[in-house]
Design a protein around this motif. Structure first.
Motif, PDB file in Angstrom:
ATOM      1  N   LEU A 194       0.279 -12.940 -24.517  1.00  0.00           N
ATOM      2  CA  LEU A 194      -0.759 -14.346 -24.530  1.00  0.00           C
ATOM      3  C   LEU A 194      -0.434 -15.026 -26.448  1.00  0.00           C
ATOM      4  CD1 LEU A 194      -4.103 -11.915 -22.529  1.00  0.00           C
ATOM      5  CD2 LEU A 194      -3.195 -13.617 -22.165  1.00  0.00           C
ATOM      6  N   GLY A 195      -0.073 -14.033 -26.580  1.00  0.00           N
ATOM      7  CA  GLY A 195      -0.378 -14.796 -28.317  1.00  0.00           C
ATOM      8  C   GLY A 195       0.884 -16.120 -27.751  1.00  0.00           C
ATOM      9  N   ALA A 196       1.823 -15.464 -26.961  1.00  0.00           N
ATOM     10  CA  ALA A 196       2.962 -16.256 -26.500  1.00  0.00           C
ATOM     11  C   ALA A 196       2.753 -17.315 -25.883  1.00  0.00           C
ATOM     12  CB  ALA A 196       4.573 -15.462 -26.396  1.00  0.00           C
ATOM     13  N   GLU A 197       1.785 -17.271 -25.958  1.00  0.00           N
ATOM     14  CA  GLU A 197       1.502 -17.982 -24.716  1.00  0.00           C
ATOM     15  C   GLU A 197       1.761 -17.660 -23.130  1.00  0.00           C
ATOM     16  OE1 GLU A 197       1.375 -22.088 -26.338  1.00  0.00           O
ATOM     17  OE2 GLU A 197      -0.647 -21.343 -27.388  1.00  0.00           O
ATOM     18  N   TRP A 198       2.680 -16.919 -22.359  1.00  0.00           N
ATOM     19  CA  TRP A 198       2.814 -16.595 -21.656  1.00  0.00           C
ATOM     20  C   TRP A 198       2.325 -16.171 -20.203  1.00  0.00           C
ATOM     21  CZ3 TRP A 198       3.188 -13.024 -17.959  1.00  0.00           C
ATOM     22  CH2 TRP A 198       4.326 -12.679 -16.987  1.00  0.00           C
ATOM     23  N   SER A 199       2.525 -17.040 -18.612  1.00  0.00           N
ATOM     24  CA  SER A 199       1.618 -17.041 -18.459  1.00  0.00           C
ATOM     25  C   SER A 199       1.632 -16.625 -17.212  1.00  0.00           C
ATOM     26  CB  SER A 199       0.487 -18.687 -17.742  1.00  0.00           C
ATOM     27  OG  SER A 199       0.749 -19.569 -17.277  1.00  0.00           O
ATOM     28  N   GLY A 200       3.259 -16.464 -17.070  1.00  0.00           N
ATOM     29  CA  GLY A 200       3.952 -15.927 -15.855  1.00  0.00           C
ATOM     30  C   GLY A 200       4.383 -16.740 -15.292  1.00  0.00           C
ATOM     31  N   ALA A 201       4.691 -18.062 -15.605  1.00  0.00           N
ATOM     32  CA  ALA A 201       5.157 -19.631 -15.406  1.00  0.00           C
ATOM     33  C   ALA A 201       6.756 -18.780 -15.148  1.00  0.00           C
ATOM     34  CB  ALA A 201       5.006 -20.472 -15.682  1.00  0.00           C
ATOM     35  N   LYS A 202       7.043 -18.513 -15.639  1.00  0.00           N
ATOM     36  CA  LYS A 202       8.689 -18.501 -16.367  1.00  0.00           C
ATOM     37  C   LYS A 202       8.964 -16.826 -16.575  1.00  0.00           C
ATOM     38  CE  LYS A 202       7.923 -19.347 -21.133  1.00  0.00           C
ATOM     39  NZ  LYS A 202       8.788 -19.954 -22.681  1.00  0.00           N
ATOM     40  N   THR A 203      10.657 -16.830 -16.249  1.00  0.00           N
ATOM     41  CA  THR A 203      11.033 -15.070 -16.412  1.00  0.00           C
ATOM     42  C   THR A 203      10.324 -14.926 -17.929  1.00  0.00           C
ATOM     43  OG1 THR A 203      13.147 -15.875 -15.333  1.00  0.00           O
ATOM     44  CG2 THR A 203      13.020 -14.095 -16.242  1.00  0.00           C
ATOM     45  N   VAL A 204      10.334 -13.010 -17.653  1.00  0.00           N
ATOM     46  CA  VAL A 204      10.144 -12.056 -19.297  1.00  0.00           C
ATOM     47  C   VAL A 204      10.831 -11.202 -18.644  1.00  0.00           C
ATOM     48  CG1 VAL A 204       8.379 -10.637 -17.537  1.00  0.00           C
ATOM     49  CG2 VAL A 204       8.174 -11.376 -20.120  1.00  0.00           C
ATOM     50  N   LEU A 205      11.362 -10.855 -20.101  1.00  0.00           N
ATOM     51  CA  LEU A 205      12.191  -9.878 -19.807  1.00  0.00           C
ATOM     52  C   LEU A 205      12.283  -8.349 -21.401  1.00  0.00           C
ATOM     53  CD1 LEU A 205      15.655  -8.741 -19.711  1.00  0.00           C
ATOM     54  CD2 LEU A 205      16.005 -10.143 -21.272  1.00  0.00           C
ATOM     55  N   ASP A 206      12.464  -7.215 -20.550  1.00  0.00           N
ATOM     56  CA  ASP A 206      11.651  -6.695 -21.994  1.00  0.00           C
ATOM     57  C   ASP A 206      13.273  -5.606 -22.012  1.00  0.00           C
ATOM     58  OD1 ASP A 206      11.222  -4.479 -23.636  1.00  0.00           O
ATOM     59  OD2 ASP A 206      10.066  -3.992 -22.906  1.00  0.00           O
ATOM     60  N   PRO A 207      14.404  -5.823 -22.672  1.00  0.00           N
ATOM     61  CA  PRO A 207      15.599  -4.353 -22.626  1.00  0.00           C
ATOM     62  C   PRO A 207      15.448  -3.592 -23.239  1.00  0.00           C
ATOM     63  CG  PRO A 207      15.907  -6.628 -24.471  1.00  0.00           C
ATOM     64  CD  PRO A 207      14.555  -7.240 -23.641  1.00  0.00           C
ATOM     65  N   LEU A 208      14.245  -2.978 -24.182  1.00  0.00           N
ATOM     66  CA  LEU A 208      14.584  -1.913 -24.677  1.00  0.00           C
ATOM     67  C   LEU A 208      12.951  -1.907 -23.550  1.00  0.00           C
ATOM     68  CD1 LEU A 208      15.068  -3.491 -28.162  1.00  0.00           C
ATOM     69  CD2 LEU A 208      16.435  -1.706 -27.159  1.00  0.00           C
ATOM     70  N   CYS A 209      12.639  -1.369 -22.937  1.00  0.00           N
ATOM     71  CA  CYS A 209      11.052  -1.383 -21.903  1.00  0.00           C
ATOM     72  C   CYS A 209      10.262   0.068 -22.628  1.00  0.00           C
ATOM     73  CB  CYS A 209      11.549  -1.247 -20.459  1.00  0.00           C
ATOM     74  SG  CYS A 209      12.173  -0.956 -19.416  1.00  0.00           S
ATOM     75  N   GLY A 210      11.050   0.860 -22.657  1.00  0.00           N
ATOM     76  CA  GLY A 210      10.707   2.546 -22.727  1.00  0.00           C
ATOM     77  C   GLY A 210      10.216   2.849 -21.224  1.00  0.00           C
ATOM     78  N   LEU A 266      11.735  -8.433 -15.609  1.00  0.00           N
ATOM     79  CA  LEU A 266      13.237  -7.767 -16.100  1.00  0.00           C
ATOM     80  C   LEU A 266      12.670  -7.016 -17.333  1.00  0.00           C
ATOM     81  CD1 LEU A 266      16.126 -10.481 -16.261  1.00  0.00           C
ATOM     82  CD2 LEU A 266      14.498  -9.149 -13.897  1.00  0.00           C
ATOM     83  N   ALA A 267      13.298  -5.275 -16.485  1.00  0.00           N
ATOM     84  CA  ALA A 267      12.852  -4.097 -17.611  1.00  0.00           C
ATOM     85  C   ALA A 267      14.372  -3.411 -17.369  1.00  0.00           C
ATOM     86  CB  ALA A 267      11.252  -3.716 -17.523  1.00  0.00           C
ATOM     87  N   SER A 268      14.682  -2.513 -18.201  1.00  0.00           N
ATOM     88  CA  SER A 268      15.479  -2.165 -18.933  1.00  0.00           C
ATOM     89  C   SER A 268      15.861  -1.221 -20.273  1.00  0.00           C
ATOM     90  CB  SER A 268      16.512  -2.863 -19.146  1.00  0.00           C
ATOM     91  OG  SER A 268      16.790  -4.201 -20.215  1.00  0.00           O
ATOM     92  N   ASP A 269      16.031  -0.045 -19.440  1.00  0.00           N
ATOM     93  CA  ASP A 269      16.328   0.702 -21.015  1.00  0.00           C
ATOM     94  C   ASP A 269      17.779   1.336 -20.689  1.00  0.00           C
ATOM     95  OD1 ASP A 269      14.208   1.940 -23.700  1.00  0.00           O
ATOM     96  OD2 ASP A 269      15.876   3.073 -23.497  1.00  0.00           O
TER      97      ASP A 269
END
Length: 392
Positions: A194-210, A266-269
Motif C-alpha cells: 500500500l505504501g508503494a501505491e500498488w492496487s493490483g493493476a500491474k504485475t507484482v513479483l517476490d523472488p525471495l518469497c519465503g 509471481l512468487a518464487s524461492d
C-alpha cells in the motif's frame, strides 16, 4: 455493547512508522482520522465503524475503544470513578477480564495496585466475573486466548480506560500456519504494498518469497478480500453483540470480492521448504489460483518476469542483519538483486525492507524512504526505487 447511535472514541494501534499508511487505509474505509500520534490514530465513530475497521484494516495491530477518562491522584478517587464505569456493556463474566496498566508521572505509580481497584469495581458490577493481570503490549504477538483485555493508562494523574475490540493481533489472518525462515508480518507486508501505491493493476513479483506472505497479501488486495473475514474478534463477546449486523457486513464484503486477480502475481524461492509453505498458506488464504509459485533462483525469477511485456512491482523482504545467521554477509545478494533489476526490469518499481544502509547501497539504485518500522523486533527501513529505462 454500545448502540449504533453511540459515538465512540476509537484508537487504531499500528506499528510505529506505519501511521501514514494506516491513516490512508482508514479514509478508504470511510473513517476519518482526527489525531495521529506515534503508534496509532484516533478517530470518532460508531460500533459499526469498530467492526468495519477490524474487518478491513490491513496494516493495523489493534482497534481499541475508550471506555472512560478521568483525573485521579488518590486511590479513593480512583475507586469512586472505577465504580461508575458501565462494565456490563463490555463483559458478561463468561470470559476472564484482563487488565494491562501503565503508570507514568502519576501519584498512583504502582500498576498492580491500580489494576486491583479496577478488578474490584468490575467484579462488584458483573457477578461471577474473573479478572487477571495482563503483561501484553499493544503489539504483543502472543495469544490472549478468551480473555477480554482492558488497557488502563495513567499519565500525570489522568486516567484513560480502553477496551480491546480486536482480540488477537490483526495481522493474524489465519492463513499463515506454515512458515519459512524470518517471515515478514502480514501487516508490514501489506504496508509495503500500500505504501508503494500498488492496487493490483500491474504485475507484482517476490523472488525471495519465503512462506509467501507478500504475494498472498498482494492477492488479497488485488481481489479486494477483507483480511479479517475468517477470524474471530473480541467485540463478538461483548454483551449485546449484533451478530445479524456483522453477518450483513460480511456478506457485503463477500459481494465486493473479485473472482480472480486481474494481474500477474509471481512468487518464487530457491528453498523447497519455502515454496511448499507459500503454497500451503496461499491455499488456506483462498488465493492459490492467483499466485504463480515456483522454485527458482532470484536472478532466474527476475529475468523471467522481465521477459514479459509491461512493467510491475518487485517487492521483497531480503535477508539482513540477524536474519542471515552467524558470519553470513548478504551484500552479494543485494548487489545481485540490483544488477538483475537494472538488466531485466527497466521501468519497474522496486520496494524492499532492510535494516542497513550499506545493504541498500549495494542495489546501486537511487532509493527513497517509504517508512521506518520494525520487523521481528529489528528496526528496518522500507525503501522504494524505480529502475531507470535506458535511453536509446
Amino acid at each position: 455493547m454500545p448502540t449504533s447511535n453511540n459515538k465512540l472514541e476509537i484508537f487504531v494501534i499500528c506499528a510505529p512508522g506505519l501511521e501514514a499508511v494506516t491513516g490512508a487505509e482508514m479514509l478508504r474505509i470511510g473513517v476519518k482520522p482526527t489525531k495521529v500520534e506515534a503508534g496509532g490514530i484516533s478517530c470518532t465513530g460508531s460500533i459499526q465503524d469498530v467492526m468495519r475497521l477490524n474487518l478491513w484494516l490491513r496494516t493495523a495491530s489493534r482497534v481499541v475503544v475508550r471506555v472512560a477518562s478521568f483525573h485521579a491522584s488518590t486511590f479513593h478517587e480512583l475507586e469512586r470513578r472505577a465504580k461508575k464505569i458501565e462494565w456490563k456493556r463490555y463483559t458478561d463474566g463468561k470470559s476472564p477480564a484482563g487488565f494491562r496498566v501503565t503508570c507514568k508521572k502519576s501519584k498512583l505509580y504502582h500498576s498492580d495496585a491500580v489494576a486491583e481497584r479496577f478488578m474490584k469495581a468490575l467484579t462488584a458490577q458483573v457477578k461471577g466475573a474473573k479478572t487477571e493481570l495482563s503483561n501484553e503490549s499493544d503489539d504483543d504477538d502472543s495469544s490472549q486466548g478468551n480473555s477480554q483485555q482492558f488497557i488502563v493508562r495513567l499519565f500525570r494523574d489522568d486516567v484513560t480506560v480502553s477496551i480491546d475490540s480486536s482480540g488477537e493481533l490483526l495481522h493474524r489472518r489465519g492463513y499463515r500456519l506454515a512458515t519459512a525462515k524470518a517471515p515478514i508480518r502480514e501487516t508490514l507486508a501489506a504496508a509495503l504494498l500500500l505504501g508503494a501505491e500498488w492496487s493490483g493493476a500491474k504485475t507484482v513479483l517476490d523472488p525471495l518469497c519465503g512462506s509467501g506472505t507478500l504475494p498472498i497479501e498482494a492477492a488479497l488486495i488485488a481481489r479486494d478480500i477483507a483480511p479479517g473475514k475468517n477470524r474471530q474478534f473480541a467485540f463478538m463477546n461483548w454483551p449485546g453483540f449484533e451478530r445479524r449486523g456483522w453477518q450483513v457486513m460480511l456478506a457485503d464484503a463477500e459481494k465486493r470480492t473479485l473472482p480472480k486477480a486481474s494481474c500477474r502475481i509471481l512468487a518464487s524461492d530457491r528453498d523447497e521448504g519455502g515454496v511448499k509453505a507459500a503454497s500451503e498458506n496461499a491455499k488456506r488464504a483462498g488465493v492459490a489460483g492467483d499466485i504463480d509459485i515456483s522454485r527458482k533462483s532470484m536472478t532466474e525469477a527476475i529475468a523471467e518476469a522481465g521477459s514479459s511485456p509491461g512493467n510491475g512491482l518487485l517487492v521483497t523482504n531480503p535477508p539482513y542483519g540477524k536474519r542471515v545467521g552467524e558470519g553470513a554477509d548478504p551484500r552479494d545478494l543485494y548487489a545481485s538483486l540490483g544488477k538483475s533489476a537494472r538488466e531485466n526490469l527497466p521501468g519497474w518499481d522496486v520496494v524492499l525492507v532492510s535494516n542497513e544502509a550499506r545493504l541498500i547501497a549495494q542495489l546501486k539504485l537511487p532509493t527513497e524512504l517509504l517508512f521506518a518500522a520494525s520487523n521481528g523486533g529489528i528496526p528496518v527501513q522500507a525503501v522504494k526505487t524505480t529502475v531507470p529505462v535506458a535511453r536509446s
